[in-house]
Design an enzyme around this catalytic site. Sequence first.
Site: not given
Length: 146
Positions: A48-50, A59, A61, A92, A95
């Site tokens: 995941n990359i915010e 996310c 996935e 989520c 995803c």
Amino acid sequence: MADIVTLNRARLLQAAAEAKTFAYVPYSKFRVGAALLTDDGEIIKGANIENASYGGTICAERTAFVKAVSEGKRKFAALAVTTDVASPIAPCGICRQVIREFCSLDMPIFLAASSYMEKEDGVHESTLGELLPFSFGPEDLERDRG
């Protein structure tokens, strides 16, 4: 497909754990790693990359699927997901819908607790159909309208 999944289950779970180490999560501190098994045995990892705008966050996935699809991979056999939480966490909703775009409803999805190797029940095996019942998929766009 079951044979390729059985043969690669441990490798897939390990790849998800490795992917988690590359998560960029300065805001939530909630690391997620995903590993996607192609039908030819390749594993594609995602973390995941915010983003400070939150809406730009992606996310783990979806990262794995974007990487795979952008490299021409379209057939998948299994997915593994892990976090730093002591119990398995499921993808989520968005995803799940992205997974649905590319995968069959019976595709295995392994949800691994952070310490999955130390616990007998550390991995929950599910399917996309169980995680996304009554789903909408590409084939639904071909249905008669009237």
